[in-house]
Design a protein around this motif. Structure first.
Motif, PDB file in Angstrom:
ATOM      1  N   LEU A 130      58.004  -8.669-115.601  1.00 35.71           N
ATOM      2  CA  LEU A 130      56.937  -9.412-116.284  1.00 35.71           C
ATOM      3  C   LEU A 130      56.320 -10.446-115.343  1.00 35.71           C
ATOM      4  O   LEU A 130      55.086 -10.590-115.290  1.00 35.71           O
ATOM      5  CB  LEU A 130      57.513 -10.107-117.520  1.00 35.71           C
ATOM      6  CG  LEU A 130      56.493 -10.786-118.436  1.00 35.71           C
ATOM      7  CD1 LEU A 130      55.673  -9.745-119.190  1.00 35.71           C
ATOM      8  CD2 LEU A 130      57.200 -11.714-119.431  1.00 35.71           C
ATOM      9  N   PHE A 131      57.181 -11.149-114.607  1.00 36.79           N
ATOM     10  CA  PHE A 131      56.690 -12.158-113.661  1.00 36.79           C
ATOM     11  C   PHE A 131      55.810 -11.511-112.606  1.00 36.79           C
ATOM     12  O   PHE A 131      54.741 -12.039-112.259  1.00 36.79           O
ATOM     13  CB  PHE A 131      57.893 -12.846-112.999  1.00 36.79           C
ATOM     14  CG  PHE A 131      57.539 -13.961-112.058  1.00 36.79           C
ATOM     15  CD1 PHE A 131      57.416 -15.261-112.529  1.00 36.79           C
ATOM     16  CD2 PHE A 131      57.329 -13.723-110.711  1.00 36.79           C
ATOM     17  CE1 PHE A 131      57.089 -16.300-111.661  1.00 36.79           C
ATOM     18  CE2 PHE A 131      57.009 -14.751-109.842  1.00 36.79           C
ATOM     19  CZ  PHE A 131      56.884 -16.038-110.320  1.00 36.79           C
ATOM     20  N   TYR A 132      56.239 -10.346-112.103  1.00 36.68           N
ATOM     21  CA  TYR A 132      55.497  -9.702-111.013  1.00 36.68           C
ATOM     22  C   TYR A 132      54.332  -8.847-111.514  1.00 36.68           C
ATOM     23  O   TYR A 132      53.643  -8.220-110.720  1.00 36.68           O
ATOM     24  CB  TYR A 132      56.463  -8.908-110.134  1.00 36.68           C
ATOM     25  CG  TYR A 132      57.398  -9.841-109.396  1.00 36.68           C
ATOM     26  CD1 TYR A 132      56.935 -10.645-108.366  1.00 36.68           C
ATOM     27  CD2 TYR A 132      58.732  -9.986-109.790  1.00 36.68           C
ATOM     28  CE1 TYR A 132      57.771 -11.543-107.722  1.00 36.68           C
ATOM     29  CE2 TYR A 132      59.578 -10.887-109.151  1.00 36.68           C
ATOM     30  CZ  TYR A 132      59.077 -11.655-108.113  1.00 36.68           C
ATOM     31  OH  TYR A 132      59.903 -12.561-107.481  1.00 36.68           O
ATOM     32  N   MET A 133      54.126  -8.831-112.825  1.00 33.42           N
ATOM     33  CA  MET A 133      52.896  -8.240-113.374  1.00 33.42           C
ATOM     34  C   MET A 133      51.850  -9.310-113.678  1.00 33.42           C
ATOM     35  O   MET A 133      50.655  -9.069-113.529  1.00 33.42           O
ATOM     36  CB  MET A 133      53.212  -7.462-114.660  1.00 33.42           C
ATOM     37  CG  MET A 133      53.918  -6.135-114.449  1.00 33.42           C
ATOM     38  SD  MET A 133      54.386  -5.366-116.028  1.00 33.42           S
ATOM     39  CE  MET A 133      52.779  -5.106-116.795  1.00 33.42           C
ATOM     40  N   TYR A 134      52.322 -10.488-114.110  1.00 30.93           N
ATOM     41  CA  TYR A 134      51.369 -11.481-114.623  1.00 30.93           C
ATOM     42  C   TYR A 134      51.266 -12.739-113.765  1.00 30.93           C
ATOM     43  O   TYR A 134      50.185 -13.310-113.660  1.00 30.93           O
ATOM     44  CB  TYR A 134      51.766 -11.890-116.043  1.00 30.93           C
ATOM     45  CG  TYR A 134      51.455 -10.817-117.064  1.00 30.93           C
ATOM     46  CD1 TYR A 134      50.200 -10.744-117.655  1.00 30.93           C
ATOM     47  CD2 TYR A 134      52.398  -9.875-117.412  1.00 30.93           C
ATOM     48  CE1 TYR A 134      49.902  -9.750-118.574  1.00 30.93           C
ATOM     49  CE2 TYR A 134      52.117  -8.881-118.329  1.00 30.93           C
ATOM     50  CZ  TYR A 134      50.862  -8.821-118.904  1.00 30.93           C
ATOM     51  OH  TYR A 134      50.570  -7.828-119.806  1.00 30.93           O
ATOM     52  N   VAL A 135      52.343 -13.200-113.195  1.00 29.42           N
ATOM     53  CA  VAL A 135      52.318 -14.477-112.468  1.00 29.42           C
ATOM     54  C   VAL A 135      52.097 -14.262-110.969  1.00 29.42           C
ATOM     55  O   VAL A 135      51.312 -14.979-110.345  1.00 29.42           O
ATOM     56  CB  VAL A 135      53.628 -15.258-112.710  1.00 29.42           C
ATOM     57  CG1 VAL A 135      53.570 -16.615-111.999  1.00 29.42           C
ATOM     58  CG2 VAL A 135      53.853 -15.468-114.202  1.00 29.42           C
ATOM     59  N   ALA A 136      52.781 -13.296-110.404  1.00 31.54           N
ATOM     60  CA  ALA A 136      52.650 -13.036-108.968  1.00 31.54           C
ATOM     61  C   ALA A 136      52.451 -11.529-108.740  1.00 31.54           C
ATOM     62  O   ALA A 136      53.280 -10.878-108.109  1.00 31.54           O
ATOM     63  CB  ALA A 136      53.888 -13.534-108.231  1.00 31.54           C
ATOM     64  N   PRO A 137      51.362 -10.975-109.227  1.00 29.05           N
ATOM     65  CA  PRO A 137      51.198  -9.513-109.175  1.00 29.05           C
ATOM     66  C   PRO A 137      50.913  -8.954-107.789  1.00 29.05           C
ATOM     67  O   PRO A 137      51.012  -7.739-107.595  1.00 29.05           O
ATOM     68  CB  PRO A 137      50.007  -9.273-110.116  1.00 29.05           C
ATOM     69  CG  PRO A 137      49.248 -10.549-110.110  1.00 29.05           C
ATOM     70  CD  PRO A 137      50.278 -11.635-109.967  1.00 29.05           C
ATOM     71  N   ALA A 138      50.551  -9.804-106.840  1.00 27.43           N
ATOM     72  CA  ALA A 138      50.245  -9.269-105.513  1.00 27.43           C
ATOM     73  C   ALA A 138      51.500  -8.992-104.691  1.00 27.43           C
ATOM     74  O   ALA A 138      51.404  -8.501-103.565  1.00 27.43           O
ATOM     75  CB  ALA A 138      49.325 -10.223-104.760  1.00 27.43           C
ATOM     76  N   PHE A 139      52.682  -9.341-105.227  1.00 25.79           N
ATOM     77  CA  PHE A 139      53.905  -8.821-104.619  1.00 25.79           C
ATOM     78  C   PHE A 139      53.937  -7.304-104.843  1.00 25.79           C
ATOM     79  O   PHE A 139      53.182  -6.766-105.658  1.00 25.79           O
ATOM     80  CB  PHE A 139      55.137  -9.459-105.266  1.00 25.79           C
ATOM     81  CG  PHE A 139      55.508 -10.812-104.705  1.00 25.79           C
ATOM     82  CD1 PHE A 139      56.446 -10.924-103.696  1.00 25.79           C
ATOM     83  CD2 PHE A 139      54.927 -11.974-105.183  1.00 25.79           C
ATOM     84  CE1 PHE A 139      56.803 -12.158-103.174  1.00 25.79           C
ATOM     85  CE2 PHE A 139      55.266 -13.212-104.682  1.00 25.79           C
ATOM     86  CZ  PHE A 139      56.206 -13.316-103.661  1.00 25.79           C
ATOM     87  N   THR A 140      54.837  -6.645-104.176  1.00 26.63           N
ATOM     88  CA  THR A 140      54.863  -5.180-104.224  1.00 26.63           C
ATOM     89  C   THR A 140      55.730  -4.627-105.363  1.00 26.63           C
ATOM     90  O   THR A 140      55.827  -3.411-105.527  1.00 26.63           O
ATOM     91  CB  THR A 140      55.410  -4.619-102.895  1.00 26.63           C
ATOM     92  OG1 THR A 140      56.732  -5.142-102.686  1.00 26.63           O
ATOM     93  CG2 THR A 140      54.526  -5.014-101.731  1.00 26.63           C
ATOM     94  N   HIS A 141      56.338  -5.497-106.173  1.00 21.13           N
ATOM     95  CA  HIS A 141      57.412  -5.027-107.051  1.00 21.13           C
ATOM     96  C   HIS A 141      56.941  -4.179-108.236  1.00 21.13           C
ATOM     97  O   HIS A 141      57.628  -3.224-108.619  1.00 21.13           O
ATOM     98  CB  HIS A 141      58.235  -6.225-107.518  1.00 21.13           C
ATOM     99  CG  HIS A 141      58.840  -6.976-106.371  1.00 21.13           C
ATOM    100  ND1 HIS A 141      59.786  -6.422-105.545  1.00 21.13           N
ATOM    101  CD2 HIS A 141      58.590  -8.212-105.882  1.00 21.13           C
ATOM    102  CE1 HIS A 141      60.120  -7.289-104.603  1.00 21.13           C
ATOM    103  NE2 HIS A 141      59.403  -8.381-104.784  1.00 21.13           N
ATOM    104  N   ALA A 142      55.822  -4.538-108.838  1.00 18.09           N
ATOM    105  CA  ALA A 142      55.353  -3.714-109.962  1.00 18.09           C
ATOM    106  C   ALA A 142      54.982  -2.316-109.479  1.00 18.09           C
ATOM    107  O   ALA A 142      55.245  -1.323-110.165  1.00 18.09           O
ATOM    108  CB  ALA A 142      54.163  -4.382-110.640  1.00 18.09           C
ATOM    109  N   VAL A 143      54.383  -2.238-108.306  1.00 18.10           N
ATOM    110  CA  VAL A 143      54.043  -0.931-107.732  1.00 18.10           C
ATOM    111  C   VAL A 143      55.327  -0.160-107.407  1.00 18.10           C
ATOM    112  O   VAL A 143      55.419   1.056-107.633  1.00 18.10           O
ATOM    113  CB  VAL A 143      53.177  -1.099-106.471  1.00 18.10           C
ATOM    114  CG1 VAL A 143      52.759   0.264-105.928  1.00 18.10           C
ATOM    115  CG2 VAL A 143      51.959  -1.952-106.766  1.00 18.10           C
ATOM    116  N   SER A 144      56.306  -0.879-106.909  1.00 15.64           N
ATOM    117  CA  SER A 144      57.604  -0.269-106.610  1.00 15.64           C
ATOM    118  C   SER A 144      58.234   0.324-107.870  1.00 15.64           C
ATOM    119  O   SER A 144      58.749   1.453-107.850  1.00 15.64           O
ATOM    120  CB  SER A 144      58.515  -1.341-105.993  1.00 15.64           C
ATOM    121  OG  SER A 144      59.864  -0.962-106.025  1.00 15.64           O
ATOM    122  N   ALA A 145      58.177  -0.434-108.967  1.00 15.69           N
ATOM    123  CA  ALA A 145      58.746   0.069-110.231  1.00 15.69           C
ATOM    124  C   ALA A 145      58.055   1.353-110.662  1.00 15.69           C
ATOM    125  O   ALA A 145      58.698   2.289-111.147  1.00 15.69           O
ATOM    126  CB  ALA A 145      58.603  -1.005-111.311  1.00 15.69           C
TER     127      ALA A 145
END
Length: 485
Positions: free
Chosen positions: A185-200
């Protein structure tokens, strides 16, 4: 036919649950924070901007832009990315090319929109840095996060059916729980430019394909898996270890299949992987002069995984402390491993589910192993044990099994309370992390618990207002307000 479809829809609680999730995700798009602020984000974004506009992997101009425009002011960033060089004389970039490729469609739309806007007289810059470009990448990550959840839901339903369990809402409930109760949730809404949502998402697509390909292990199917494994490795190198589970599955299938056909399948996987991985290989050669990541990264690895237990159980930085819901998922994986015939399932189905449970366990252990092998295993300064976001799809599966097997109404209520507590813990930590109410280097469980269950509810209106209307106030070096510990 329409009546049958309507009846099916109204009686399928899980389908309605996931439809609601999609609706909420669409309506919450304005809550996606469209900015860059961290070195990891800038590295990944620079890969895309440099490829798109400069057609190279020389990031000096991108890094200088972000540093000079004070997007990032950390002197460590300057020392690492504007003073050091790689073996080939270019600037360092510890990210990989995969996110750049998967963000590219969103970036292309932004670029086209910017050029149309400029032709119509608007002053927006068509330089690859302006707000539409950054927003496109951030919304792209949020989209991939949602896709990871939807695929997790579909996979959980498939495996529940294999276990002879009629999905009465467990898969959807598990998907909601993992969305709101984990760092995704954090890496979708607060810090989405990290690679983690794409990784998931890339991992979820890989798992989804594996469960289909394994029915025949055809050369075409293996080629598809090779493509998806390469994409997964290009998004985050350590994600490639997830392929160990399907690899074990394929190796076990060798005992009952003709050798020539299996050889063709293996060659198809290897060839497809190699061809798909070519962009990353070219980037490695251009940046590092060899087929591999920077030696600065390689030197951080201790392959005996000395921190495997710490990364899981440390009260300061461990996965369980940050994300207690993982305990439910682990329980679900154990249930798969020890499954017995149930409901409409057969003994053969139960055996298949136990085997898949073993493969899932291998995939999860591979990530514990690799995260425990990194010198920087604490990921201090980042939210949560972010390297485990790749396990999103497996978390949905594990939680779904636990929720589906609650024997009594009282057990279901108890499990619901556990899930709600886990979700609130994650939300509370997000608030404290973003508002600067906690030490971002590690947890302090006593203080974090007090703030999560006492201070955050008291200050929820203020926090909500800031997030909606003063979002820039987060991530400053905030003073700890009265009432927090």
């Amino acid at each position: 036919m329409w009546r049958r479809l309507s009846s099916s829809w109204s009686s399928d609680r899980s389908a309605r649950g996931i439809a609601l999730l999609l609706l909420v995700a669409a309506l919450s798009a304005p809550a996606v924070t469209t900015r860059l602020y961290a070195a990891d984000e800038i590295e990944a974004f620079s890969f895309l901007r440099s490829l798109w506009f400069d057609h190279d992997v020389s990031f000096d101009n991108e890094y200088r832009h972000f540093y000079d425009s004070r997007v990032i002011t950390d002197k460590g960033f300057r020392r690492t990315f504007l003073e050091l060089t790689t073996e080939t004389g270019l600037r360092l970039n510890f990210s990989t090319i995969g996110c750049a490729l998967l963000w590219a469609p969103f970036y292309a739309v932004a670029d086209a929109g910017v050029r149309v806007a400029r032709a119509m007289g608007h002053a927006v810059e068509a330089d690859g840095y302006s707000r539409p470009y950054v927003a496109a990448v951030c919304y792209g990550s949020a989209f991939y996060g949602v896709m990871a959840l939807v695929l997790g839901f579909a996979i959980a339903r498939r495996l529940l059916r294999l276990g002879g369990i009629a999905d009465a809402g467990s898969a959807a409930a598990a998907t909601w729980a993992v969305w709101l109760g984990t760092p995704l949730l954090f890496y979708m809404y607060v810090a989405p430019a990290f690679t983690h949502a794409v990784s998931a998402c890339s991992a979820a697509v890989f798992v989804w394909a594996w469960l289909r390909v394994r029915e025949r292990w055809s050369p075409r199917g293996l080629a598809m898996l090779g493509v998806l494994a390469a994409i997964m490795a290009m998004v985050r190198e350590q994600d490639a270890f997830l392929a160990l589970g399907p690899g074990l599955d394929f190796a076990w299938s060798l005992r009952r299949r003709p050798a020539p056909r299996l050889l063709a399948s293996a060659l198809a996987f290897t060839g497809a992987f190699a061809l798909t991985f070519l962009p990353q290989a070219a980037a490695y050669l251009a940046l590092n002069g060899r087929l591999g990541p920077s030696r600065l990264v390689s030197r951080k690895m201790s392959w005996t995984a000395p921190h495997a237990l710490d990364v899981l159980l440390s009260p300061l930085n461990g996965y369980v402390a940050w994300t207690p819901l993982v305990l439910l998922a682990m329980t679900g994986w154990v249930m798969m491993l020890t499954w017995r015939r149930s409901g409409t399932g057969t003994d053969q189905d139960a055996h298949r589910l136990r085997w898949l449970g073993l493969c899932v366990a291998v995939m999860a252990l591979s990530q514990i192993y690799i995260a425990g092998s990194v010198e920087s295993w604490t990921v201090a300064g980042a939210f949560g044990q972010r390297r485990f976001v790749v396990l999103t799809v497996l978390l949905v599966v594990g939680v779904a099994f636990v929720l589906s097997r609650a024997p009594t109404r009282l057990a279901r209520v108890a499990l619901s309370l556990v899930v709600v507590a886990g979700v609130w813990w994650n939300l509370g930590l997000m608030v404290q992390f973003g508002a600067g109410w906690m030490d971002r280097q590690h947890l302090d469980l006593r203080k974090n618990a007090y703030n999560t269950f006492v201070t955050v509810p008291q200050r929820l209106p203020e926090i909500s207002y800031r997030y909606l209307f003063e979002r820039q106030s987060f991530y400053r070096n905030a003073t700890v307000p009265d009432g927090t510990r």
